[in-house]
Design a protein around this motif. Sequence first.
Motif, PDB file in Angstrom:
ATOM      1  N   GLU A   1      38.139  35.179  38.059  1.00  0.00           N
ATOM      2  CA  GLU A   1      37.638  36.559  37.940  1.00  0.00           C
ATOM      3  C   GLU A   1      38.276  37.461  38.997  1.00  0.00           C
ATOM      4  O   GLU A   1      38.659  38.604  38.721  1.00  0.00           O
TER       5      GLU A   1
ATOM      6  N   SER B   1      38.900  42.885  45.253  1.00  0.00           N
ATOM      7  CA  SER B   1      38.372  42.248  44.034  1.00  0.00           C
ATOM      8  C   SER B   1      37.315  41.214  44.384  1.00  0.00           C
ATOM      9  O   SER B   1      36.275  41.126  43.723  1.00  0.00           O
TER      10      SER B   1
ATOM     11  N   VAL C   1      41.779  30.766  33.940  1.00  0.00           N
ATOM     12  CA  VAL C   1      42.268  32.129  33.680  1.00  0.00           C
ATOM     13  C   VAL C   1      42.565  32.237  32.186  1.00  0.00           C
ATOM     14  O   VAL C   1      43.413  31.521  31.665  1.00  0.00           O
TER      15      VAL C   1
ATOM     16  N   LEU D   1      33.028  41.453  43.690  1.00  0.00           N
ATOM     17  CA  LEU D   1      32.265  40.408  42.997  1.00  0.00           C
ATOM     18  C   LEU D   1      31.209  39.788  43.905  1.00  0.00           C
ATOM     19  O   LEU D   1      30.531  38.827  43.530  1.00  0.00           O
TER      20      LEU D   1
ATOM     21  N   CYS E   1      41.820  38.230  37.859  1.00  0.00           N
ATOM     22  CA  CYS E   1      41.847  39.185  36.743  1.00  0.00           C
ATOM     23  C   CYS E   1      41.627  40.605  37.253  1.00  0.00           C
ATOM     24  O   CYS E   1      42.337  41.538  36.882  1.00  0.00           O
ATOM     25  N   ARG E   2      40.638  40.778  38.118  1.00  0.00           N
ATOM     26  CA  ARG E   2      40.382  42.125  38.662  1.00  0.00           C
ATOM     27  C   ARG E   2      41.565  42.604  39.493  1.00  0.00           C
ATOM     28  O   ARG E   2      41.951  43.768  39.430  1.00  0.00           O
TER      29      ARG E   2
ATOM     30  N   GLY F   1      36.015  29.404  38.372  1.00  0.00           N
ATOM     31  CA  GLY F   1      35.607  30.534  37.527  1.00  0.00           C
ATOM     32  C   GLY F   1      35.603  31.830  38.323  1.00  0.00           C
ATOM     33  O   GLY F   1      36.104  32.865  37.865  1.00  0.00           O
ATOM     34  N   ARG F   2      35.064  31.768  39.539  1.00  0.00           N
ATOM     35  CA  ARG F   2      35.025  32.972  40.403  1.00  0.00           C
ATOM     36  C   ARG F   2      36.441  33.393  40.798  1.00  0.00           C
ATOM     37  O   ARG F   2      36.775  34.572  40.817  1.00  0.00           O
TER      38      ARG F   2
END
Length: 268
Positions: free
Chosen positions: A234, A141, A15, A145, A237-238, A230-231
């Motif tokens: 993300e 979220s 993050v 993705l 964050c969303r 990593g996913r």
Amino acid sequence: MRIGIIGGTGVCDAVSLTDARDVTVKTPYGDALMKQGKIAGVEVLLVPRHGEGHTIPPHRVNYRANIWALWWMGAERVMGTAASGSLNSAMLPGDLVAVDQFIDFTKCRPATFFEGSKAGVVHTDMTDPYCAEVRKALIDSSESLGLRVHRSGCYVCTDGPRFETRAEIRAFSVLGGDLVGMTNVPEVVLAREAGMCYGLLGIVTNFAAGIARRELSHEEVVQVMAETSGRVAEVLCRAAGRLVAAAGCGCRRNWSRLAELRGVGAGK
Ligand code: HPA
């Protein structure tokens, strides 16, 4: 509104915050470390559950210090992540789960802020321990993705640090467990006691003992987390962006109880 993130195994490094600085918060339970910064303009407090460098095992995490520190810093909504074993054949390694229930099999952890004396006796409702709005933000979220996410799941918490026996997993399965892990209780309980919205994103790293056809290892968990972190970052964050807007849940009704308890001011 500040958003808290409690990153489990392998997530905090993924993050990235802008304007990040390290903060040490003194709490009645000891110091808690976090990073304070921003994600797309949203103020975020990032707590590495297992400490910098992943040195604190699940049964020694200072859950009370972490949650108190987030409360004190004004994190009204918190997302946690937890690497988990799966008891459910539909929940595959790499899948995400917006956990909606837990079963507590921990035995040796301080699990409440309310120890009597000045605070009196406090019993906190735990019917639905996870905030519906944080769960929705995590689900939306993840789906935006294109990730595999399960909209509900029951997390069984053990003390660890050992993995479970075959018989324990069979029993947990009969009881209705979908995931097993070592960290979500008392974290979610303390957040609820403090009146914070709390949601957990379970990350399936392996099939649980006896379901997996091989012995379990921490290396396997770390490996899958390295592939998914990593996913997951993300998603967080969303979700942080969605959570600053929504606020129709009732989680905050107990927000001031910790202040009464310690005679301190409300969180900054
Ligand atoms: N059991 C307990 N905790 C875990 C597991 C598991 O199989 N996988 C990741 N965390």
